[in-house]
Each structure stands twice: as structure tokens, then as C-alpha cells.
Design a protein around this motif. Sequence first.
Motif, PDB file in Angstrom:
ATOM      1  N   ALA A 135     -13.482  -9.970   2.594  1.00 50.09           N
ATOM      2  CA  ALA A 135     -13.228  -8.675   2.525  1.00 50.09           C
ATOM      3  C   ALA A 135     -12.048  -8.435   1.592  1.00 50.09           C
ATOM      4  CB  ALA A 135     -13.005  -8.028   3.866  1.00 50.09           C
ATOM      5  N   ASN A 136     -10.751  -9.323   1.942  1.00 50.87           N
ATOM      6  CA  ASN A 136      -9.723  -8.968   1.131  1.00 50.87           C
ATOM      7  C   ASN A 136      -9.777  -9.664  -0.376  1.00 50.87           C
ATOM      8  OD1 ASN A 136      -7.750  -8.395   3.061  1.00 50.87           O
ATOM      9  ND2 ASN A 136      -7.682 -10.260   3.960  1.00 50.87           N
ATOM     10  N   LYS A 137     -10.680 -10.382  -0.683  1.00 52.61           N
ATOM     11  CA  LYS A 137     -11.212 -10.704  -2.145  1.00 52.61           C
ATOM     12  C   LYS A 137     -11.826  -9.632  -2.958  1.00 52.61           C
ATOM     13  CE  LYS A 137     -10.907 -15.851  -1.904  1.00 52.61           C
ATOM     14  NZ  LYS A 137     -11.861 -16.800  -2.184  1.00 52.61           N
ATOM     15  N   ARG A 138     -12.670  -8.948  -2.155  1.00 51.58           N
ATOM     16  CA  ARG A 138     -13.400  -7.678  -2.788  1.00 51.58           C
ATOM     17  C   ARG A 138     -12.458  -6.578  -2.955  1.00 51.58           C
ATOM     18  NH1 ARG A 138     -18.844  -8.028  -2.920  1.00 51.58           N
ATOM     19  NH2 ARG A 138     -19.533  -9.221  -1.484  1.00 51.58           N
ATOM     20  N   ARG A 139     -11.357  -6.602  -1.860  1.00 51.88           N
ATOM     21  CA  ARG A 139     -10.229  -5.468  -1.960  1.00 51.88           C
ATOM     22  C   ARG A 139      -9.429  -5.773  -3.461  1.00 51.88           C
ATOM     23  NH1 ARG A 139      -7.633  -4.726   3.693  1.00 51.88           N
ATOM     24  NH2 ARG A 139      -6.547  -2.829   2.712  1.00 51.88           N
ATOM     25  N   GLU A 153       0.911  -1.146  -0.019  1.00 47.39           N
ATOM     26  CA  GLU A 153      -0.051  -0.038  -0.052  1.00 47.39           C
ATOM     27  C   GLU A 153       0.895   1.323   0.010  1.00 47.39           C
ATOM     28  OE1 GLU A 153      -3.955  -1.736   2.385  1.00 47.39           O
ATOM     29  OE2 GLU A 153      -2.290  -0.559   3.401  1.00 47.39           O
ATOM     30  N   CYS A 181      -0.807  -1.792  -8.266  1.00 48.29           N
ATOM     31  CA  CYS A 181      -2.387  -2.411  -8.163  1.00 48.29           C
ATOM     32  C   CYS A 181      -2.157  -3.739  -8.262  1.00 48.29           C
ATOM     33  CB  CYS A 181      -3.250  -1.665  -8.862  1.00 48.29           C
ATOM     34  SG  CYS A 181      -3.435  -0.070  -8.770  1.00 48.29           S
ATOM     35  N   PHE A 240      -3.804  -9.339  -1.302  1.00 49.76           N
ATOM     36  CA  PHE A 240      -5.180  -9.244  -0.926  1.00 49.76           C
ATOM     37  C   PHE A 240      -5.528 -10.792  -1.127  1.00 49.76           C
ATOM     38  CE2 PHE A 240      -5.523  -4.506  -1.171  1.00 49.76           C
ATOM     39  CZ  PHE A 240      -5.564  -4.538   0.288  1.00 49.76           C
ATOM     40  N   GLU A 299     -10.387  -7.428  -5.914  1.00 47.62           N
ATOM     41  CA  GLU A 299     -11.020  -7.196  -7.203  1.00 47.62           C
ATOM     42  C   GLU A 299     -10.988  -5.921  -7.258  1.00 47.62           C
ATOM     43  OE1 GLU A 299     -14.438  -6.662  -9.675  1.00 47.62           O
ATOM     44  OE2 GLU A 299     -14.191  -5.885  -7.679  1.00 47.62           O
ATOM     45  N   ARG A 300     -11.259  -4.887  -6.547  1.00 42.88           N
ATOM     46  CA  ARG A 300     -11.137  -3.491  -6.748  1.00 42.88           C
ATOM     47  C   ARG A 300      -9.757  -3.110  -7.248  1.00 42.88           C
ATOM     48  NH1 ARG A 300     -14.098  -3.006  -1.728  1.00 42.88           N
ATOM     49  NH2 ARG A 300     -12.245  -2.550  -0.785  1.00 42.88           N
ATOM     50  N   GLU A 301      -8.693  -3.633  -6.751  1.00 46.13           N
ATOM     51  CA  GLU A 301      -7.516  -3.137  -7.217  1.00 46.13           C
ATOM     52  C   GLU A 301      -7.219  -3.635  -8.606  1.00 46.13           C
ATOM     53  OE1 GLU A 301      -5.405  -1.094  -5.940  1.00 46.13           O
ATOM     54  OE2 GLU A 301      -6.267  -0.972  -3.861  1.00 46.13           O
ATOM     55  N   ALA A 339      -3.185  -6.260  -5.040  1.00 45.22           N
ATOM     56  CA  ALA A 339      -4.201  -7.218  -5.431  1.00 45.22           C
ATOM     57  C   ALA A 339      -3.636  -8.820  -5.129  1.00 45.22           C
ATOM     58  CB  ALA A 339      -4.727  -7.535  -6.697  1.00 45.22           C
TER      59      ALA A 339
END
Length: 431
Positions: free
Chosen positions: A304-308, A270, A290, A297, A310-312, A294
Motif C-alpha cells: 500500500a505504501n509503495k503505491r502511495r 503530510e 511530494c 512511504f 508512486e502516486r506522490e 514518497a
Amino acid sequence: AASLAARPAAAFDPVRERGHLCLVAASCWAHRGWKAMAGLAVILPHMHDLFSAQVGKVDVPDTTGSTDRLVEKFEQDSAEAGMARTLSEKRRLAERLHAAGDFEAALDAFHAAAEAAQELDKPGQEAVVVLGMADCLSREKQVDDVLVLGMFAHSADRAQAAGDDSTRFHALAGAATLKRALGRRGESTHAWDGVLSFARGLGNAKLISMACTQLAFVLLDAKEGGVEMVNEDKETVHHIAGAGSASSSEQPAVQLGPGADLRRAIKLLEEAQTATSEVGDDPAQAATACMNLAGAFRRAGNTANKRRAERELASAFGKVRQHGPDQLRLQVARQMVELHEESPWLSEDRGDEHASMLAECRAVVQAADSHVVKKQTAMDIAQQHDPDARFMQERAAWAQKKLAEMARQDSDSEDEAVGLAHPKDEDWRRP
């Protein structure tokens, strides 16, 4: 005159007497001239002594020493100019050879440049060329780690003496990278910690991003012992450390969520992402940051980490969607497709824009795979018309079959050994 007066008048002969008078006059003048010459002869030695004394009093500069010093300085300047020209030529040659991949020849050129830099007492130039020598030696099949690590340290010291922070950073980073390649995880972690501290002291965002990323990779290399406990959705709930063997007398320690190294790696990535955004608008670098985050994560493994993650990945694909490198775009798209195949629920209720982005990722992956298939098909057709190529292909297939049989036999023998009991189905394994 007295003799003429004493003579009788009859005996006087004018001609004869005129000659006598001339002789007498000449005798007189000769006598006077002799006396004058005698006086001049007495005066001349004194004049000579006086002239010598006056000449001795005049300060005439001695140019012998200054001439020697001038010649010596000229020779020294000529030697330094020739050595500086040698240093410049050898360094340029070494850099060209290194870029061409001829590391053995580049090593010789770097070595000649290092000798010239030492002769000229230029620590900055010496640091750069010694760093090049260390890089060439680290690419050999058999690496003398003591020698190469010593060269990295010497380059860092000379760079510090010259005030060259960039070269010093790369020398320290080279040593840390080599330790990681040699499998010395603890030493590499400690070395990268020092590199990161140095980069933070410089305040250089680009160097900070590089150090954070590499240190995170070292931390992610670790394979923690123990057992990961998952729930019905195959998500990691907690980690039991110290349960590596049934005979262990240690009390297992339950660790909730990801381990300390993984958590620190996420924070470092990060920080690297933030530093990359401060460097400038480079879509490829930003997308890579990014994608690295990812991946961390995804390793954490909970919802929660999988969603993060996916966003990255979505952010990374948006940065290289139009103008990014094709290979990087393919990597991001492939990771996005794999993540959604593992967790299909990520695409639920996400809207048309998300569905369009996911469809484009799948199209990029399918296009790349179809290109590989076409290329492989063309090679297969060519091999069908070439008996030698077909023979080599059949031989390779036979070898792969034998290796698979040997691996299966080894796994059967390991199953018979005493060890931890696992469920018969494969649902307990983490995806």
C-alpha cells in the motif's frame, strides 16, 4: 548797589562801574549755579540707587543651562546618527560577504554591526546580526557548540523582545539544525518540537511546512535496532525489537508495520504538504513536498505504501514536467524509475497515460546519464594525451583496488566471529 549809592556823583565812572556790575551779576549767577549743582549732586545718587533697584526687579532669563543642554543633545543626536549609519553599512557588508561565501570576513562585519546595535539599543537589529554570526560560526570545520548554541539562544531572546517572530523562528531552527548535525538526535527532536509548536502558534503555513519537514527528517534518521521480517514479496510484515543480540535476556517485542517514528514522520510530511499548498502556487516547493512524502512511504515498505509513493512521485513529476527546475525534474524522474525497477508490478494495468509518463521519466534519466558519460569520455580522452593526468588516474585506480582488498579481508574476519546466523542467499535482505 549800596556801595554805588554811597559814592559821590563825581566819582562815578560808567565804564568801570559797568564792569563792576557785570562781576556782581556773574557772582550772583555763579552762586545760583553752585547751589543748583549742589542740589543736583544730592539728587543724582538717589536716582542711581532707584535705577539700580528697578533693574534688579527685572527677570532676565539665564540661557547658560539651556545652551549646554542644546549642545549636549546635538552631540548625542550626531553620535546616534553616526552609529546608525555604521550599523546599516556593516550589516549590508556582512550580508554581501555571507552571500559570497566569505564567512570569516562576514563574521567580523556582523560583530561590528552587533556592537552598534547594542549601543543604539535596537534588539531587533541585534537579533538579526547575532543570528548571522551564529550561522558563520556553525560553518567552520571545528564548531564550538556551546558558543554557537548560546548565540542562537541570545538571538531568539532579542527577537522576542523586539517582537520579531520570523527572526526568532530562524534562531530556534538554527539551534535545532546544529544539534542534528552534531548527531544529538534526541536534543534535535525536542528542539524541532518546540520550533513546530511556535510555528503553529504563529499560524504561518510556510514556517509550519519547514518545521514539519525538518522534524520528519530527524525522525527518519533513526536506525531502529532489531530484525525486520519480510514476506515472499520482500515486503516488511513486522519488526522484532530487542533482538539485537543472541545473549539478550529481554523478551523480543513484535511490532507490526513501520515504527512509531516512521509513522509520525509520514504524518508530519503530510502536514507539510498541506501547508505548502496553502502558501501559494510554487511548483518546485509542491513537487519537493511530494517527493519527501514518497520517500517516507518507500521506507515503510509494504504494498500500500509503495503505491502511495508512486502516486506522490507521479504528482511531483507532473508539477515540474514542463516548467520546473531541471535538477528537480531529474531527481523525481530517477526516483520514479528506481521505484518501478524495484516493484515492476506498479505499472501493471495503469493505462497509456501512466506508460507515457514512465517512458518520459526514463528518457530524462537516460539523457542525464548519457551527458555524464559523454563528459567522462571527454575527460578520459584528454587524460590520454596528458601523461601526468594518466599517472594520477592509474594511481587512483591502484588505491581503490587496495582499499577493496582490505575491506574484503575485514569482512572475512567478521564472518568468522560469533554472531547472528543469516541465510546464505541474499533473498532475505530487504531491497
